[in-house]
Design an enzyme around this catalytic site. Structure first.
Site, PDB file in Angstrom:
ATOM      1  N   VAL A  46       0.873  -1.179   0.000  1.00 38.45           N
ATOM      2  CA  VAL A  46       0.000   0.000   0.000  1.00 38.45           C
ATOM      3  C   VAL A  46       0.908   1.226   0.000  1.00 38.45           C
ATOM      4  O   VAL A  46       1.550   1.526   1.018  1.00 38.45           O
ATOM      5  CB  VAL A  46      -0.931   0.000   1.237  1.00 38.45           C
ATOM      6  CG1 VAL A  46      -1.814   1.250   1.233  1.00 38.45           C
ATOM      7  CG2 VAL A  46      -1.798  -1.260   1.269  1.00 38.45           C
ATOM      8  N   GLU A  47       0.974   1.881  -1.141  1.00 38.72           N
ATOM      9  CA  GLU A  47       1.884   3.031  -1.263  1.00 38.72           C
ATOM     10  C   GLU A  47       1.164   4.323  -0.909  1.00 38.72           C
ATOM     11  O   GLU A  47      -0.032   4.336  -0.581  1.00 38.72           O
ATOM     12  CB  GLU A  47       2.483   3.055  -2.674  1.00 38.72           C
ATOM     13  CG  GLU A  47       3.322   1.808  -2.929  1.00 38.72           C
ATOM     14  CD  GLU A  47       4.092   1.829  -4.244  1.00 38.72           C
ATOM     15  OE1 GLU A  47       3.772   2.640  -5.139  1.00 38.72           O
ATOM     16  OE2 GLU A  47       5.020   1.004  -4.371  1.00 38.72           O
ATOM     17  N   ALA A  49       1.326   8.889  -1.591  1.00 39.24           N
ATOM     18  CA  ALA A  49       1.877  10.028  -2.331  1.00 39.24           C
ATOM     19  C   ALA A  49       3.129  10.556  -1.638  1.00 39.24           C
ATOM     20  O   ALA A  49       4.020  11.125  -2.287  1.00 39.24           O
ATOM     21  CB  ALA A  49       0.835  11.126  -2.466  1.00 39.24           C
ATOM     22  N   TYR A  51       6.079   9.191  -0.677  1.00 40.59           N
ATOM     23  CA  TYR A  51       6.632   7.890  -1.082  1.00 40.59           C
ATOM     24  C   TYR A  51       7.169   7.025   0.063  1.00 40.59           C
ATOM     25  O   TYR A  51       6.972   5.819   0.081  1.00 40.59           O
ATOM     26  CB  TYR A  51       7.773   8.082  -2.089  1.00 40.59           C
ATOM     27  CG  TYR A  51       7.391   8.726  -3.396  1.00 40.59           C
ATOM     28  CD1 TYR A  51       6.064   8.861  -3.798  1.00 40.59           C
ATOM     29  CD2 TYR A  51       8.387   9.218  -4.247  1.00 40.59           C
ATOM     30  CE1 TYR A  51       5.737   9.460  -5.004  1.00 40.59           C
ATOM     31  CE2 TYR A  51       8.067   9.810  -5.461  1.00 40.59           C
ATOM     32  CZ  TYR A  51       6.732   9.936  -5.840  1.00 40.59           C
ATOM     33  OH  TYR A  51       6.422  10.530  -7.023  1.00 40.59           O
ATOM     34  N   GLU A  58       4.011  -7.819   3.171  1.00 40.08           N
ATOM     35  CA  GLU A  58       4.182  -8.704   4.339  1.00 40.08           C
ATOM     36  C   GLU A  58       3.768  -7.987   5.622  1.00 40.08           C
ATOM     37  O   GLU A  58       3.144  -8.573   6.511  1.00 40.08           O
ATOM     38  CB  GLU A  58       5.647  -9.150   4.477  1.00 40.08           C
ATOM     39  CG  GLU A  58       6.215  -9.844   3.255  1.00 40.08           C
ATOM     40  CD  GLU A  58       6.897  -8.892   2.284  1.00 40.08           C
ATOM     41  OE1 GLU A  58       6.331  -7.830   1.997  1.00 40.08           O
ATOM     42  OE2 GLU A  58       8.003  -9.216   1.820  1.00 40.08           O
TER      43      GLU A  58
HETATM   44  N1  THU Z   1       7.706  -4.218  -1.237  1.00 33.95           N
HETATM   45  C1  THU Z   1       6.944  -5.125  -0.562  1.00 33.95           C
HETATM   46  O1  THU Z   1       5.703  -5.025  -0.519  1.00 33.95           O
HETATM   47  N2  THU Z   1       7.581  -6.135   0.091  1.00 33.95           N
HETATM   48  C2  THU Z   1       8.924  -6.338   0.070  1.00 33.95           C
HETATM   49  O2  THU Z   1       9.409  -7.229   0.754  1.00 33.95           O
HETATM   50  C3  THU Z   1       9.770  -5.525  -0.796  1.00 33.95           C
HETATM   51  C4  THU Z   1       9.151  -4.280  -1.329  1.00 33.95           C
HETATM   52  C5  THU Z   1       7.018  -3.093  -1.909  1.00 33.95           C
HETATM   53  C6  THU Z   1       7.293  -1.745  -1.309  1.00 33.95           C
HETATM   54  C7  THU Z   1       7.000  -0.818  -2.469  1.00 33.95           C
HETATM   55  O3  THU Z   1       5.612  -0.552  -2.515  1.00 33.95           O
HETATM   56  C8  THU Z   1       7.362  -1.653  -3.694  1.00 33.95           C
HETATM   57  O4  THU Z   1       7.450  -3.006  -3.252  1.00 33.95           O
HETATM   58  C9  THU Z   1       8.700  -1.258  -4.341  1.00 33.95           C
HETATM   59  O5  THU Z   1       9.721  -1.290  -3.420  1.00 33.95           O
END
Ligand code: THU
Length: 137
Positions: A46-47, A49, A51, A58
């Site tokens: 879940v990103e 704005a 960042y 996980e």
């Molecule tokens: N990300 C994960 O969801 N799990 C990880 O173990 C590595 C990275 C996500 C974070 C971000 O939204 C995207 O992958 C790029 O880094």
């Protein structure tokens, strides 16, 4: 863990990735946690704005499980990303997973799921000499 259960967990991670909110990285990640009673809890990244506030798949799965009252019983974890190769959980997620695992004294199997291959390792291999709840005693 039998193959059917592994396949179910892998599929749950792939399903979870479909819910990813990742408009900034376009890197869609899914995770699935298997508990000793057979329940599977999924999560996606879940990103934001802003960042740096992104939540990993996980971590979202662990928060969902602990928010539902889980405290241990973590048997296995599957994680999948969009690339050609399997991904491993990031460092922060290893620590977050360790907290839930340590509460039940388990060392979960981690399935790193790619489009063609699944790599298996233990959480203790990914996070040796972990700092956990017992470290505060
Ligand atoms: N990300 C994960 O969801 N799990 C990880 O173990 C590595 C990275 C996500 C974070 C971000 O939204 C995207 O992958 C790029 O880094």
């Amino acid at each position: 863990m039998d193959e059917a259960t592994k396949n179910e967990l892998v599929e749950a991670a792939r399903e979870a990735a479909k819910q990813a909110y990742a408009p900034y990285s376009d890197f869609h990640v899914g995770a699935a946690l298997l508990f000793a009673d057979g329940e599977i809890v999924g999560g996606c990244n879940v990103e934001n704005a802003s960042y740096g506030l992104a939540l990993c798949a996980e971590t979202v799965a662990v928060a969902k499980a602990m928010g539902a009252g889980r405290r241990g019983g973590l048997v296995a974890v599957a994680v999948t990303g969009p690339g050609a190769e399997p991904i491993t959980p990031c460092g922060r997620c290893r620590q977050v997973l360790n907290e839930l695992a340590a509460l039940g004294g388990t060392d979960p199997l981690v399935l790193c799921v790619g489009p063609d291959a699944v790599e298996e390792m233990r959480l203790s291999q990914l996070l040796p000499a972990a700092f956990g709840p017992a470290s505060l005693d």
